[in-house]
Design a protein around this motif. Structure first.
Motif, PDB file in Angstrom:
ATOM      1  N   UNK A 827       0.831  -1.209   0.000  1.00 36.54           N
ATOM      2  CA  UNK A 827       0.000   0.000   0.000  1.00 36.54           C
ATOM      3  C   UNK A 827       0.864   1.257   0.000  1.00 36.54           C
ATOM      4  N   UNK A 828       1.906   1.210   0.864  1.00 38.92           N
ATOM      5  CA  UNK A 828       2.726   2.406   1.007  1.00 38.92           C
ATOM      6  C   UNK A 828       3.349   2.839  -0.304  1.00 38.92           C
ATOM      7  N   UNK A 830       2.675   2.422  -3.664  1.00 41.22           N
ATOM      8  CA  UNK A 830       1.891   3.217  -4.639  1.00 41.22           C
ATOM      9  C   UNK A 830       1.426   4.551  -4.061  1.00 41.22           C
ATOM     10  N   UNK A 831       1.074   4.561  -2.762  1.00 37.45           N
ATOM     11  CA  UNK A 831       0.621   5.811  -2.149  1.00 37.45           C
ATOM     12  C   UNK A 831       1.708   6.863  -2.184  1.00 37.45           C
ATOM     13  N   UNK A 832       2.898   6.492  -1.700  1.00 38.33           N
ATOM     14  CA  UNK A 832       3.973   7.471  -1.657  1.00 38.33           C
ATOM     15  C   UNK A 832       4.406   7.912  -3.050  1.00 38.33           C
ATOM     16  N   UNK A 834       2.597   8.044  -5.774  1.00 36.94           N
ATOM     17  CA  UNK A 834       1.585   8.900  -6.375  1.00 36.94           C
ATOM     18  C   UNK A 834       1.709  10.318  -5.831  1.00 36.94           C
ATOM     19  N   UNK A 835       1.699  10.434  -4.498  1.00 35.89           N
ATOM     20  CA  UNK A 835       1.758  11.769  -3.913  1.00 35.89           C
ATOM     21  C   UNK A 835       3.096  12.436  -4.220  1.00 35.89           C
ATOM     22  N   UNK A 838       3.311  13.557  -7.817  1.00 34.63           N
ATOM     23  CA  UNK A 838       2.419  14.698  -8.063  1.00 34.63           C
ATOM     24  C   UNK A 838       3.062  15.980  -7.538  1.00 34.63           C
ATOM     25  N   UNK A 839       3.657  15.917  -6.345  1.00 35.05           N
ATOM     26  CA  UNK A 839       4.313  17.110  -5.794  1.00 35.05           C
ATOM     27  C   UNK A 839       5.485  17.511  -6.684  1.00 35.05           C
TER      28      UNK A 839
ATOM     29  N   UNK B 129      -0.284  19.656   1.229  1.00 32.98           N
ATOM     30  CA  UNK B 129       0.112  19.279  -0.142  1.00 32.98           C
ATOM     31  C   UNK B 129      -0.839  19.915  -1.153  1.00 32.98           C
ATOM     32  N   UNK B 133       1.460  23.044  -2.323  1.00 29.33           N
ATOM     33  CA  UNK B 133       2.142  22.498  -3.493  1.00 29.33           C
ATOM     34  C   UNK B 133       1.263  22.470  -4.725  1.00 29.33           C
ATOM     35  N   UNK B 135      -1.285  20.551  -5.641  1.00 21.82           N
ATOM     36  CA  UNK B 135      -1.645  19.270  -6.244  1.00 21.82           C
ATOM     37  C   UNK B 135      -3.162  19.086  -6.091  1.00 21.82           C
ATOM     38  N   UNK B 139      -5.949  13.561  -6.204  1.00 15.84           N
ATOM     39  CA  UNK B 139      -4.738  12.742  -6.271  1.00 15.84           C
ATOM     40  C   UNK B 139      -4.130  12.611  -4.880  1.00 15.84           C
ATOM     41  N   UNK B 143      -3.867   9.075  -2.850  1.00 17.69           N
ATOM     42  CA  UNK B 143      -2.570   8.569  -2.426  1.00 17.69           C
ATOM     43  C   UNK B 143      -2.516   8.419  -0.911  1.00 17.69           C
ATOM     44  N   UNK B 144      -3.042   9.428  -0.198  1.00 18.30           N
ATOM     45  CA  UNK B 144      -3.052   9.383   1.259  1.00 18.30           C
ATOM     46  C   UNK B 144      -3.832   8.166   1.738  1.00 18.30           C
ATOM     47  N   UNK B 146      -4.067   5.244   0.334  1.00 18.24           N
ATOM     48  CA  UNK B 146      -3.221   4.053   0.251  1.00 18.24           C
ATOM     49  C   UNK B 146      -2.175   4.057   1.356  1.00 18.24           C
ATOM     50  N   UNK B 147      -1.608   5.228   1.622  1.00 15.74           N
ATOM     51  CA  UNK B 147      -0.581   5.315   2.663  1.00 15.74           C
ATOM     52  C   UNK B 147      -1.179   4.920   4.019  1.00 15.74           C
ATOM     53  N   UNK B 150      -1.804   1.215   4.295  1.00 16.53           N
ATOM     54  CA  UNK B 150      -0.537   0.543   4.552  1.00 16.53           C
ATOM     55  C   UNK B 150      -0.146   0.662   6.018  1.00 16.53           C
TER      56      UNK B 150
END
Lengths: 850, 347
Positions: A827-828, A830-832, A834-835, A838-839, B129, B133, B135, B139, B143-144, B146-147, B150
């Motif tokens: 999970x981590x 793809x999450x990290x 993606x974010x 994007x940044x 963010x 930033x 964004x 998005x 993403x958050x 999924x994080x 996890x």
């Protein structure tokens, strides 16, 4: 000027002169444009009153008048962009159907607007091709060369393959002119063409104007600048307050006669007495020195308490930007001091705390809070004064608001009326009441009486002067000379971003102001650093494909690192499995990318994928009818795409919410069809999908080929260019005649259709009708798109990037297995990414813009 | 002259009629109250016994959880965002409140505080963010999500933990016949509503949501307020998660998935526009009650979980379609009437 780039970017043979003369030849003096009895009103204003105009072949016909006299409105009507209530338009003897820009273009009218209708994410050549309607039949392939030939005469160093967003303002303007000329117009309308050009470029423009009017074409030349008008035009039509004040031969009128006609209005408004409370001995309240920013430079002046300063100038010469910089709404450099304290620039809250109050000109967008009530709007800036311990007292709000309504004579039924139901003048009084309540040290007002009726105007003048009498320093931006004369103690005239004159005392008259504005011949200061210093590498880095290479390097790095820790990583089996997964990620990423390119979004790709797999598990099995199964999958995909697209485009619904609802409906349906996994996919299909050459899965090659085909279509097909146009700048695409809704609808259908091949691969991989594995593909598709560097706001990005990103994501997701990391990393990671991606891309884009 | 007055009188009454049905269907907060009353009125007819105390008492805690989560979603939607991290946030909150005490030995109060504060920090990060930033909210929150999932996985090592006894007792308990969970929800909504409607902070949040540009011209710190909305939303998701964990005792790790769409639906049903602006806190709570009772009713007549998903999607689509179509139709009716009026005048 930019000779260095010219020789490299342009092949030698396109330096031959290109024809910009109309195909239909007529004798000079033939009627080309005839406007009769045009009436047009906007809410509250009559913009055009019974205007008639005739333009003949071989002439340059100037259209002059003050801001808001109706010049641009008239030309918008002539070009079909606006529909008039009454009147007829004839172009080249044919009557134009009102409101049809395409037809006007076909009849030979081309218009160059002050604000170019260009699509920033597309190349110069693509923009010109869309403008000229050359997007089909291989036109896009030849476009760069063709466009370059049209641009070379300008010697501005514009590369037709460059992206419009990388061009300077003046280069964009030249592209707009070249785009219009490429149509070989019979009538060319130029709206304030010299605002962005320097002397040399103005002369080049004039040479071109003379060339085309030497033949069968005519030019309508809209300008404020009377010396230029005198130089270039044959006839002059003066507009004032929406009506024609006469048409003259340019050689028969003098500059001062023209100015008189343009103004032609007596001081008929009552103004409060001036400067009775200027404290001449007092320290300056507002001191501005060397203020520079976007659109203006080296502005220095100071204002005493009680003084009203006017800023005048032809629209678009940096006046608004100066005011906005003082209010902290826009960034600037230099120094600003209020009551002796230095102000932190570029911070709206710092400016507000220092006592600078800003009254914006865009009342609807920036002045009032539309859905809120009159009372809420009045106290918005002074909430503290109507509350105890951070809690707003409604009774106090009403009391304060009622007092202001009374004092500023605001016409409203009650304090609880929504401000949207008030007239423009009363809304403006609410804004001013809010401003006065905060007892400003510095009042910055931009066009305070725009769109306000005569009665309210007088009240507003009293309010503004009253603020000064209470000790504020007032700075007013206005394009109304009468207003400046009546209200201001001193007036600065701005031209091309800097102050060119200061009028004081008895010299503050409308005539003087207008004279200074119209006779200015300053040149715009060029920041030569900013001109395109394009090198091949730089261009490539700015292109859509550069992320692909960067991602490719990252893939190799990760492979090296992981491979060094675990040798099994490079085994044919593991490479095969990573690449096999990559094929799905490439395809699902490509699917999401299509809809994102057109500024859409599709959260239903994952559930649709699962849905298709479940459908397949009933037919694509041993003994089942494979063809019916595949057919049903295609039909289902197309139907879902159509529903998504229809709902979002037809009813203007938020694509995220629509596709989310559809996603959950699909989930519900598929779990109803298969409560538990079932239906073994037939080996006849799976064996085919698992075919490989060496360790390389054939299906990955297929996915890459599909992505390459999509990339080709994106660059070369009409739909591809239109899709990017829509994503790039929707209103400009609309102005260019692109059917925006249709393009977006199709993009949803294409996206859903592209989920189909992914479903075939996934069902082979899991081998059974199971709805769960597909669901996570929504996030994966977004990850791939973001990593590929596509702007999530649409318009740019490449499918090459999608290929690289698809492989990278497949690789990263395999890392936990090889390094023995916990499931959380699934999970981590793809999450990290993606974010993080994007940044990163958002920052890169911001840097690039600077 | 006579003809004209008559038309005016007619059109005035027509206008009044029209504004009533437009208000009912086109937006605002009235429709959800009406719909909720109607739903409860027909409940006994559809499923006898669905209004019995026991049925209501088992439904209300879930309505409370949804209501609080929906308030969080509403704060983000008010700022013209959309929070797709609801599943992760809810899972995170429940994972913390159960896991911190069971596996890390935290005292109950500390794990409650952690389950509110840590999701708030996650929200704060999303907010920073988005605003600093630049964004897209979508998005970032995707993403958050999924994080956070996890993190829940790592925290629990893949095994769900049980809620501390105190919390379970509290959430299942009641004051008289009113479930504690409901009391918490009412407190959150009333306090939240009071802050949103009456406080300076609430007014400024509304102003920024209504118009970023106007708020900026007035001198408000736009990015600060936008960021704050995401952080507060995180806290709301945390509170909702604690209640859920307490009530079901051992929440599945990823139960949060089923809360994403209902939070959005509740906000939209409650009358907050997806384009931002004025927040309708109380009616969002009512909408949560409506949705939960609807689910209960469908379950009572034998619809399975997967049908419920379809029903929720259909409700959401119908509501946003009505919100889009009604203003369109009513403005075209208005235009047609004005056209006929001007013809009458000319005649």
């Amino acid at each position: 000027m930019a000779k260095t780039t010219k020789s490299r970017t342009a092949p030698a043979r396109v330096n031959e002169p290109i024809s910009i003369e109309p195909d239909i030849k007529v004798a000079p003096g033939t009627m080309l444009l005839k406007l009769t009895g045009i009436n047009k009103s906007f809410p509250g204003v009559k913009a055009l009153k019974d205007v008639s105009l005739e333009v003949v072949a071989g002439e340059v016909h100037a259209l002059i008048g003050e801001n808001g006299a109706g010049k641009s409105t008239l030309m918008a009507v002539a070009s079909g962009a606006l529909v008039a209530e009454e009147g007829t338009i004839e172009i080249g003897g044919e009557t134009l159907t009102p409101g049809s820009p395409r037809e006007a273009r076909r009849l030979g009218l081309a218009i160059v607007r002050q604000d170019p209708a260009l699509l920033p994410d597309l190349t110069v050549a693509e923009n010109m091709a869309i403008g000229a309607g050359l997007t089909s039949k291989g036109g896009l392939k030849r476009a760069p060369e063709w466009a370059q030939a049209h641009l070379n005469p300008w010697q501005m160093g514009i590369d037709s393959r460059a992206r419009v967003s990388d061009l300077s303002v003046e280069q964009r303007f030249v592209v707009e002119i070249a785009k219009a000329l490429a149509l070989k117009p019979r009538i060319l309308v130029l709206d304030e063409p010299t605002e962005h050009l320097n002397k040399e470029e103005v002369q080049r423009l004039f040479r071109i104007v003379r060339t085309i009017t030497g033949g069968s074409a005519a030019v309508v030349y809209i300008s404020h600048r009377i010396p230029e008008v005198k130089e270039i035009s044959d006839r002059i039509t003066v507009l004032r307050d929406g009506a024609v004040r006469g048409t003259f031969k340019a050689s028969e009128v003098s500059e001062s006669q023209i100015i008189e006609l343009v103004i032609g209005r007596a001081l008929d408004t009552v103004f409060p007495p001036k400067g009775k409370s200027i404290q001449s001995g007092a320290d300056d309240k507002l001191v501005v020195s060397n203020l520079s920013g976007r659109g203006f430079h080296d502005i220095s002046f100071s204002v005493k308490p009680g003084e009203v300063i006017g800023i005048a100038g032809v629209q678009g010469n940096g006046q608004a930007e100066v005011i906005r910089a003082l209010a902290g709404v826009e960034a600037a450099t230099g120094s600003v001091t209020i009551s002796g304290k230095k102000l932190r620039l570029g911070s709206n809250s710092a400016a507000a705390r220092a006592g600078a109050v800003y009254v914006p000109s865009d009342r609807h967008g920036e002045g009032v809070f539309m859905p809120l009530t009159v009372g809420e709007n009045i106290v918005m800036k002074t909430l503290r004064a109507v509350s105890t311990l951070g809690i707003v007292r409604d009774s106090w709000v009403n009391k304060v608001a009622a007092a202001q309504i009374d004092r500023q004579s605001i016409k409203t039924p009650s304090t609880r009326t929504p401000i949207s139901s008030l007239s423009g003048g009363n809304q403006q009084k609410v804004v001013l009441a809010r401003t006065l309540l905060s007892e400003p040290e510095v009042l910055l007002a931009e066009e305070p009486t725009q769109g306000v009726d005569a009665g309210a105007r007088v009240d507003i003048y009293q309010i503004v002067r009253g603020a000064a009498d209470n000790g504020a320093a007032v700075v007013i931006l206005s394009s109304d000379g009468v207003e400046l004369e009546g209200l201001c103690d001193r007036v600065f005239i701005m031209s091309r971003g800097t102050i060119i004159a200061e009028l004081e005392g008895k010299k503050v008259t409308e005539a003087e102001i207008t004279r200074a504005e119209l006779t200015s011949t300053t040149e715009r200061k060029r920041n030569d650093e900013l001109r395109s210093r394009s090198t091949r590498f730089r261009n490539w880095m700015r292109g859509d494909s550069s992320p692909a290479a960067v991602l490719g390097i990252v893939v190799l790095l990760i492979a090296g690192l992981v491979g060094a820790t675990n040798g099994a990583y490079f085994s044919p089996f593991s490479l095969n499995s990573i690449l096999f997964t990559a094929s799905m990620f490439i395809l699902i990423g490509a699917a999401q990318h299509v809809v994102v390119l057109g500024s859409g979004f599709d959260l239903s790709v994952g559930p649709l994928l699962s849905f298709l797999v479940v459908i397949a598990s009933f037919f694509v099995i041993d003994g089942g009818n494979i063809f019916i199964g595949i057919g049903l999958m295609i039909v289902a995909a197309l139907a879902v795409g159509f529903v998504n697209g229809y709902l979002t485009t037809k009813f203007n619904l938020n694509p995220v919410v629509v596709t989310l609802a559809i996603a959950l409906a699909l989930q519900g349906t598929l779990f109803t069809m298969r409560t538990v996994p079932g239906g073994i996919i037939t080996p006849a299909v799976t064996d085919l999908i698992f075919a490989k050459i060496g360790f390389f899965p054939v299906i990955t090659i297929v996915a890459i080929v599909i992505a390459l085909l999509l990339e080709w279509g994106l660059r070369r097909s009409r739909f591809g260019v239109e899709l990017r146009a829509v994503g790039s700048r929707i209103e400009a695409a609309e102005r260019q005649g692109i059917k925006v809704k249709k393009v977006q609808l199709i993009s949803y259908v294409v996206t859903a259709f592209l989920v189909m091949p992914t479903a075939v691969i996934l069902m082979s991989q899991i081998g059974i009708g199971d709805g769960r594995p597909g669901l996570s593909f929504t996030l994966t598709s977004v990850t791939v798109v973001v990593l590929a560097g596509a702007s999530i706001f649409g318009g740019r990005g490449s499918f090459i990037g999608i290929i690289a990103a698809g492989i990278l994501v497949a690789q990263i997701l395999s890392v936990p297995t090889f390094l023995g990391l916990s499931g959380a990393w699934g999970y981590w990671l793809p999450g990290f990414i993606t974010v993080g991606a994007a940044i990163l891309y958002a920052q890169l884009r911001r840097l690039r813009r600077k | 002259m006579f003809a004209k007055t008559r038309t005016n009188a007619e059109s005035a009454s027509a206008m009044k009629m029209e504004s009533i049905w437009r208000r009912v269907l086109g937006g605002g907060q009235a429709p959800i109250w009406i719909a909720t009353v109607v739903l409860f009125a027909v409940s006994p007819l559809v499923a006898p016994g669905s209004l019995k105390a026991s049925a209501l008492l088992s439904m209300l805690p879930f309505a409370a959880v949804l209501a609080i989560a929906a308030v969080g979603q509403m704060l983000v939607i008010q700022q013209r965002g959309l929070d797709l991290s609801v599943p992760g946030m809810m899972a995170f909150g429940a994972g913390l409140v159960t896991g911190l005490s069971q596996w890390y030995g935290w005292p109950v109060w500390a794990s409650i505080a952690g389950a509110i504060i840590l999701p708030a920090i996650a929200g704060l990060i999303s907010g920073i963010i988005v605003t600093r930033f630049g964004v897209m909210p979508l998005v970032v929150t995707l993403g958050m999500n999924a994080i956070l999932l996890g993190t829940v996985f790592a925290l629990s090592n893949g095994t769900p933990a049980g809620a501390p006894q105190e919390i379970a007792d509290f959430t299942k308990g009641s004051v008289g016949i009113v479930p504690n969970a409901l009391i918490i929800a009412v407190v959150v909504i009333v306090v939240g509503g009071f802050i949103a409607q009456r406080s300076i902070v609430g007014r400024k949040l509304t102003a920024v949501g209504v118009s970023e540009r106007a708020a900026s011209a007035v001198g408000f710190r736009v990015t600060l307020y936008q960021t704050m909305a995401y952080a507060l939303a995180g806290a709301a998701f945390g509170i909702a998660a604690i209640l859920y964990a307490g009530y079901v005792t051992t929440p599945p790790l990823f139960y949060g998935d089923k809360y994403l769409l209902p939070t959005i639906t509740a906000v939209v049903l409650g009358g907050t526009a997806l384009t931002g602006g004025r927040a309708a806190l109380i009616s969002t709570g009512v909408a949560a009650l409506f949705l939960t009772q609807l689910g209960q009713l469908l379950r009572a007549v034998g619809w399975q979980e997967s049908f419920q998903l379809i029903a929720q999607a259909v409700v959401l689509l119908i509501v946003i379609l009505a919100r889009a179509i009604v203003p369109m139709v009513s403005s075209s009716i208005k235009a047609r009437r004005e056209a006929t009026e001007s013809q009458t005048v000319r005649a």
